[in-house]
Design an enzyme around this catalytic site. Structure first.
Site, PDB file in Angstrom:
ATOM      1  N   SER A 128       0.838  -1.197   0.000  1.00  0.00           N
ATOM      2  CA  SER A 128       0.000   0.000   0.000  1.00  0.00           C
ATOM      3  C   SER A 128       0.879   1.256   0.000  1.00  0.00           C
ATOM      4  O   SER A 128       1.743   1.412  -0.857  1.00  0.00           O
ATOM      5  CB  SER A 128      -0.942  -0.047   1.211  1.00  0.00           C
ATOM      6  N   ASP A 271      -8.647  -5.433  -5.721  1.00  0.00           N
ATOM      7  CA  ASP A 271      -8.251  -4.237  -4.973  1.00  0.00           C
ATOM      8  C   ASP A 271      -9.046  -3.022  -5.445  1.00  0.00           C
ATOM      9  O   ASP A 271      -9.041  -2.680  -6.624  1.00  0.00           O
ATOM     10  CB  ASP A 271      -6.752  -3.993  -5.170  1.00  0.00           C
ATOM     11  N   HIS A 304      -8.109  -4.886  -1.155  1.00  0.00           N
ATOM     12  CA  HIS A 304      -6.801  -4.334  -0.814  1.00  0.00           C
ATOM     13  C   HIS A 304      -6.144  -5.063   0.359  1.00  0.00           C
ATOM     14  O   HIS A 304      -4.941  -5.332   0.345  1.00  0.00           O
ATOM     15  CB  HIS A 304      -6.964  -2.847  -0.486  1.00  0.00           C
TER      16      HIS A 304
END
Length: 332
Positions: A128, A271, A304
């Protein structure tokens, strides 16, 4: 357990021209002593910290003794983004969170590495926001990283990501319970409708007052509010939209031609934050000018957060890079 250590950074000028007389950079070292083994830098995500393994370690399934990133072979270094609050310094460090960029953090990490007399890295890996900072580190030192491994991330913030950063920023600056409320919204970006259905399927709590999905969201809001300072959350959220901000497509292509790093792109098919489409596009651009680029995709309904959930897949993807290198070194 590795102790929290500090490097003092003096006379640092941010990308926006703001001068900082002093910034403390806190970090932890796991595995082998510095100077005795290949170095792996692990960059934490938005609400993460340097505690990658051990008690409360957020990547224990990936890193550790006899794990894929083997602490018995590698030196593993994890820096805290200044102001993330893990050192208790959030309010003291952040007067204006919008002064900082992801590139500033990457520069600070390199400053820290140079202070530790480390110039060459075997790998930089991050998920991330941590993956975005890994890209920025590579842009700054294109020949000093052997393996660049951004996970559930990308080299630039997309319009979709920038839009969600704005929504988060508005909540953080206007809500009566800013961290709590912002987290409720963020959790819906980190997961998917399919993930929530599989987990809750419209069930209610025993008292029938709340749906379990509501209790789950409220729990995560309270949990983050209890451990994360408002100024820290504002900064980390803001940094997301600055990933790749000072790098245009031409510069990105120039980097791809120049870098000696082997680039391993790892996305998550579901995601909603750093979408797989953006990563596939990045891969198509890179492979035109660089033969040392690989693309892998985690298959998951969890969105995610799959980079923190689907460890079996992630270990399989990374196994060749870390385990094969280790075996070759031992055989030599």
């Amino acid at each position: 357990m590795s102790t929290l250590q500090k490097i003092d950074i003096f006379d640092f000028t941010l990308q926006q021209g703001v001068y900082k007389r002093w910034l403390p950079l806190y970090y932890q070292v796991f595995g082998q002593l510095i100077g005795t083994a290949p170095v792996v830098v692990v960059n934490h995500a938005l609400t993460g910290n340097s505690q990658v393994i051990g008690q409360n370690g957020w990547w224990n399934d990936l890193i550790g003794e006899n794990k894929t990133i083997d602490a018995g072979f590698y030196t593993i270094i994890a820096f805290n983004i200044p102001g993330n609050g893990f050192d208790g310094q959030a309010e003291n460090l952040i007067q204006n969170y919008k002064e900082y960029t992801a590139k500033d953090i990457a520069r600070l990490f390199w400053e820290g590495l140079h202070s530790l007399k480390i110039a060459q890295l075997f790998a930089v890996i991050g998920g991330s926001l941590g993956g975005g900072i890994a890209w920025e580190m590579a842009f700054l030192q294109p020949k000093n990283i052997q393996h660049l491994i951004p996970v559930a991330s990308d080299w630039k913030a997309s319009d979709w990501l920038i839009a969600n950063v704005l929504v988060q920023d508005k909540i953080l600056n206007n809500s009566e319970n800013p961290v709590y409320d912002a987290r409720l919204h963020a959790m819906l970006l980190y997961r998917t409708p399919q993930s929530l259905k599989a987990k809750f399927n419209r069930s209610k709590n025993d008292n029938q007052e709340l749906y379990q999905i509501e209790s789950w969201l409220l729990h995560h809001g309270q949990k983050l509010e209890n451990r994360f300072a408002l100024e820290s959350y504002k900064l980390m959220n803001h940094l997301l939209k600055t990933i790749g901000e000072s790098t245009n497509c031409g510069q990105f292509l120039a980097f791809a031609k120049e870098t000696s790093a082997e680039i391993h792109l790892i996305s998550v098919d579901s995601d909603y934050f750093f979408t797989a489409d953006e990563n596939r596009e990045t891969y198509e651009i890179l492979k035109r000018v660089n033969s040392k680029v690989h693309y892998s995709e985690i298959q998951s309904i969890h969105g995610h957060d799959a980079f923190l959930i689907e460890f079996e897949q992630l270990n399989q993807i990374l196994k060749n890079t870390f385990t094969t290198t280790k075996l070759k070194t031992k055989q030599a």
